[in-house]
Write a protein that holds these residues in place. Sequence first.
Motif, short mmCIF file in Angstrom:
data_model
loop_
_atom_site.label_atom_id
_atom_site.label_comp_id
_atom_site.label_asym_id
_atom_site.label_seq_id
_atom_site.Cartn_x
_atom_site.Cartn_y
_atom_site.Cartn_z
N ARG A 166 7.73 7.03 -5.94
CA ARG A 166 8.73 5.98 -6.12
C ARG A 166 8.88 5.15 -4.85
NH1 ARG A 166 14.58 5.40 -5.96
NH2 ARG A 166 15.33 4.30 -7.82
N MET A 167 8.95 3.85 -5.04
CA MET A 167 9.04 2.93 -3.92
C MET A 167 10.12 1.88 -4.23
SD MET A 167 5.69 1.39 -2.05
CE MET A 167 5.25 0.29 -3.40
N VAL A 168 10.96 1.57 -3.23
CA VAL A 168 12.05 0.64 -3.44
C VAL A 168 12.06 -0.43 -2.36
CG1 VAL A 168 14.56 0.37 -3.64
CG2 VAL A 168 13.46 2.45 -4.51
N CYS A 169 12.12 -1.70 -2.77
CA CYS A 169 12.31 -2.82 -1.85
C CYS A 169 13.75 -3.30 -2.02
CB CYS A 169 11.33 -3.94 -2.14
SG CYS A 169 9.60 -3.50 -1.84
N SER A 170 14.56 -3.13 -0.99
CA SER A 170 15.99 -3.37 -1.08
C SER A 170 16.33 -4.85 -0.96
CB SER A 170 16.73 -2.60 0.01
OG SER A 170 16.39 -1.23 -0.02
N GLY A 171 17.47 -5.24 -1.51
CA GLY A 171 17.96 -6.60 -1.37
C GLY A 171 18.16 -6.95 0.09
N GLY A 172 17.67 -8.11 0.50
CA GLY A 172 17.76 -8.53 1.89
C GLY A 172 16.61 -8.06 2.75
N GLY A 173 15.75 -7.19 2.23
CA GLY A 173 14.62 -6.68 2.99
C GLY A 173 13.46 -7.65 3.00
N PHE A 174 12.59 -7.53 4.00
CA PHE A 174 11.40 -8.37 4.15
C PHE A 174 11.74 -9.87 4.09
CE2 PHE A 174 9.39 -4.49 2.21
CZ PHE A 174 8.59 -4.17 3.30
N PRO A 175 12.61 -10.36 4.96
CA PRO A 175 13.04 -11.76 4.86
C PRO A 175 11.94 -12.78 5.12
CG PRO A 175 13.84 -10.77 6.90
CD PRO A 175 13.28 -9.66 6.07
N GLN A 176 10.85 -12.40 5.82
CA GLN A 176 9.78 -13.35 6.14
C GLN A 176 8.46 -13.03 5.46
OE1 GLN A 176 10.22 -16.13 7.92
NE2 GLN A 176 12.39 -15.63 8.19
N LEU A 177 8.44 -12.02 4.60
CA LEU A 177 7.18 -11.56 4.03
C LEU A 177 6.58 -12.59 3.07
CD1 LEU A 177 5.39 -8.99 4.15
CD2 LEU A 177 6.41 -8.32 1.97
N HIS A 178 5.28 -12.92 3.29
CA HIS A 178 4.56 -13.87 2.44
C HIS A 178 3.46 -13.20 1.61
CE1 HIS A 178 6.64 -16.95 4.68
NE2 HIS A 178 6.01 -17.91 4.04
N LYS A 179 2.87 -12.13 2.16
CA LYS A 179 1.75 -11.48 1.47
C LYS A 179 1.98 -9.98 1.41
CE LYS A 179 -1.72 -14.85 3.04
NZ LYS A 179 -3.01 -15.03 3.76
N LEU A 180 1.79 -9.41 0.20
CA LEU A 180 1.94 -7.97 0.01
C LEU A 180 0.78 -7.46 -0.83
CD1 LEU A 180 3.54 -5.30 0.15
CD2 LEU A 180 4.79 -6.04 -1.89
N GLU A 181 0.13 -6.41 -0.33
CA GLU A 181 -0.96 -5.78 -1.08
C GLU A 181 -0.68 -4.29 -1.23
OE1 GLU A 181 -5.82 -5.06 -1.08
OE2 GLU A 181 -4.89 -6.24 0.52
#
Length: 240
Positions: free
Chosen positions: A146-161
């Motif tokens: 299980r993996m969770v990306c929280s609200g407000g997290g990764f504010p500058q992220l453009h690419k995810l693999e």
Amino acid sequence: MELGSLVNLETLENFSTEHGSVRDLQGMTRLKALSISFNGKGCTMETLSSSLSGLSHLETLTIYDDYKLYAPTNDEEGFFLDCMNLKQLKLSIYMPRLPDAQRFPSYLTSITLSGCCLEEDPMQILEKLLHLYEVSLLNKSFCGKRMVCSGGGFPQLHKLELSGLLDLEEWIVEEGSMPLLHTLTIRNCRKLKELPDGLRFITSLEELDMNTHTLEFWKKLSRGGEEYYKVQHIPLLNII
């Protein structure tokens, strides 16, 4: 090998902790790019990290253990980096627990993890690195379900693999997470049951590249499918 005299060196590739002394790295204060073959023989991760702390010009760092021979002990402090200008970090070593966000360089923009066999969700730490532009979790970097990306997290992220996370079953993206995400790639995550509902909130998404592994999953995400609403706002869909 004795490399301590190379004080003007700016690039060093495939430095081996088995055949060279990490103390030699301390004098290479002009290093901008460094890759290290590390297997723990004669050198702990804590010692290595300490030796790199004075490399203030270092921008790119790769640490790999091709045979995953390194096994940290319970009482070892482990990995930390005090390289203020480090922008790109690649780790391919056995590391079942990711260090706290405070142990990463503040202005890190790119991180790639591979073969780490992390037991705890890495997103809970990585999402706190405010300048991350690109994140790649590859080939058993995370072995949880299980993996969770929280609200407000990764504010500058453009690419995810996400690639080769063979045990991942559930991925949750909360509203407000990754507000600038542009490109999402998902490959060889065979147990992932569905895409996060929260993807529909990421209006910046321009491209999704994914292999689904089952016809049922593919139908759900295709036009008219029951989960098409999650991805219908993405201009470029490559779902196979």
